[in-house]
Design a protein around this motif. Structure first.
Motif, mmCIF file in Angstrom:
data_model
loop_
_atom_site.group_PDB
_atom_site.id
_atom_site.type_symbol
_atom_site.label_atom_id
_atom_site.label_comp_id
_atom_site.label_asym_id
_atom_site.label_seq_id
_atom_site.Cartn_x
_atom_site.Cartn_y
_atom_site.Cartn_z
ATOM 1 N N MET A 7 -7.908 1.718 -0.214
ATOM 2 C CA MET A 7 -7.494 0.376 0.193
ATOM 3 C C MET A 7 -8.472 -0.188 1.204
ATOM 4 S SD MET A 7 -4.027 -0.880 2.164
ATOM 5 C CE MET A 7 -4.622 -0.287 3.745
ATOM 6 N N LYS A 50 -6.167 -5.673 2.761
ATOM 7 C CA LYS A 50 -4.942 -4.985 2.338
ATOM 8 C C LYS A 50 -4.811 -4.930 0.815
ATOM 9 C CE LYS A 50 -3.864 -4.806 6.680
ATOM 10 N NZ LYS A 50 -4.071 -3.552 7.442
ATOM 11 N N ILE A 109 -5.980 -2.837 -2.869
ATOM 12 C CA ILE A 109 -6.496 -1.605 -3.430
ATOM 13 C C ILE A 109 -7.766 -1.922 -4.219
ATOM 14 C CG2 ILE A 109 -6.005 0.378 -4.886
ATOM 15 C CD1 ILE A 109 -4.268 0.229 -2.425
ATOM 16 N N TRP A 165 0.839 -1.199 0.000
ATOM 17 C CA TRP A 165 0.000 0.000 0.000
ATOM 18 C C TRP A 165 0.866 1.237 0.000
ATOM 19 C CZ3 TRP A 165 -3.863 3.147 -0.495
ATOM 20 C CH2 TRP A 165 -3.992 4.255 0.325
#
Length: 321
Positions: free
Chosen positions: A232, A237, A239, A212
């Motif tokens: 996100m 975790k 996107i 991220w």
């Protein structure tokens, strides 16, 4: 997007492979009939993936292989033609009683008039982030037959960019399908850039589930031309959405982050609900969420809070340098 473009996108942009088009011309069938079969090779159907592998061969050595007729071993006349990296050899036997002829190509020719090697060169330059002018000049210094700069730009427009869009949209739809109907906790931030970040966006897209913290900003100020805003899912975790915003769409670079968030939220909320959103302390975002999305809990990320506390502390107790 056409079937050809989808095949190109899946192969060249994900695994550097090309899905065989299965073209069979008369000249190619004559060559296939002549070449001996090997126990180590097998025929590939149109649905099987073929790993592209290229080797450097001196043109003179390759042409010498066609100097004799494969039927009567007489001398043969050759006519050569190069179209970028594609070498086409027209062979005609000089023996009047034989007159065997065939056409051989150094690469598979695709359905749109170009070849695998030419597309592979353009794709390699684009995906590596190299300068097209310098890369093509390097090949010319080596004495290699390569595509022109205009051909590279045409390949980028016709094949590569549409394939990037295809893969991106396909992966985005898969991400949205996984979270459909769920209540999400999201975190968002934007990346400012003074240059067009299309390639960077795609590279980040391929590593969505891995990292991220790939967002970075250009020099401080309000001079950025583009921004990529990303959301996100803090649980997986991954996107879920990326939106590219140009400064002239919003009336100035200071408004791009709020516009990017609006677009991302609108896209995510079509499939899922957002119960909490974590962002920085951007005043426009705070006002937008307070007025237009009161059902979404707005939280500030700890990094920006800690940075603000440090600045306040340093302003109260300046350190001597």
């Amino acid at each position: 997007m056409s079937n050809f473009s989808s095949q190109f996108g899946k192969s060249f942009l994900t695994s550097s492979q090309y899905i065989s088009s299965g073209s069979n011309s008369d000249s190619e069938s004559e060559v296939d009939d002549y070449l001996p079969e090997s126990d180590e090779t097998s025929e590939l159907s149109e649905d099987e993936d073929v790993q592209l592998t290229f080797v450097m061969v001196e043109k003179k050595k390759l042409v010498n292989l066609f100097s004799q007729c494969p039927v009567c071993s007489s001398e043969a006349s050759l006519r050569e033609n190069c179209s970028g990296s594609l070498l086409t050899i027209h062979q005609l036997c000089d023996n009047d009683s034989c007159r065997f002829k065939r056409v051989c190509k150094s690469q598979e020719q695709l359905s749109r008039g170009t070849s695998e090697g030419n597309i592979a060169i353009s794709n390699a330059i684009f995906m590596s982030g190299s300068s097209p002018a310098k890369a093509l000049k390097m090949f010319k210094f080596m004495g290699m037959h390569v595509i022109s700069y205009a051909a590279y730009m045409q390949h980028q427009k016709t094949f590569i960019i549409p394939s990037v869009d295809y893969i991106y949209d396909e992966e985005k739809a898969a991400c949205m399908a996984r979270v459909a109907g769920h209540s999400l906790t999201l975190s968002g931030d934007g990346r400012l850039d003074a240059f067009y970040p299309y390639l960077t966006l795609f590279i980040r897209h391929e590593n969505l589930s891995k990292s991220w913290c790939v967002l970075r900003a250009d020099s401080p100020g309000h001079s950025a031309k583009y921004m990529v805003y990303s959301l996100m899912d803090t649980t997986t975790k991954s996107i879920l959405c990326c939106e590219l915003v140009q400064s002239n769409e919003t009336g100035g670079s200071s408004y791009m982050e709020n516009e990017g968030l609006r677009r991302c939220l609108a896209s995510v909320m079509q499939s899922a609900t957002v119960k909490e959103l974590v962002t920085d302390r951007h005043p426009q975002i705070r006002k937008y969420l307070r007025d237009e999305c009161p059902e979404v809990k707005h939280s500030f990320d700890t990094w920006h809070i800690a940075k603000g506390i440090i600045f306040i502390y340093l302003s109260m107790f300046p350190c001597s340098m």
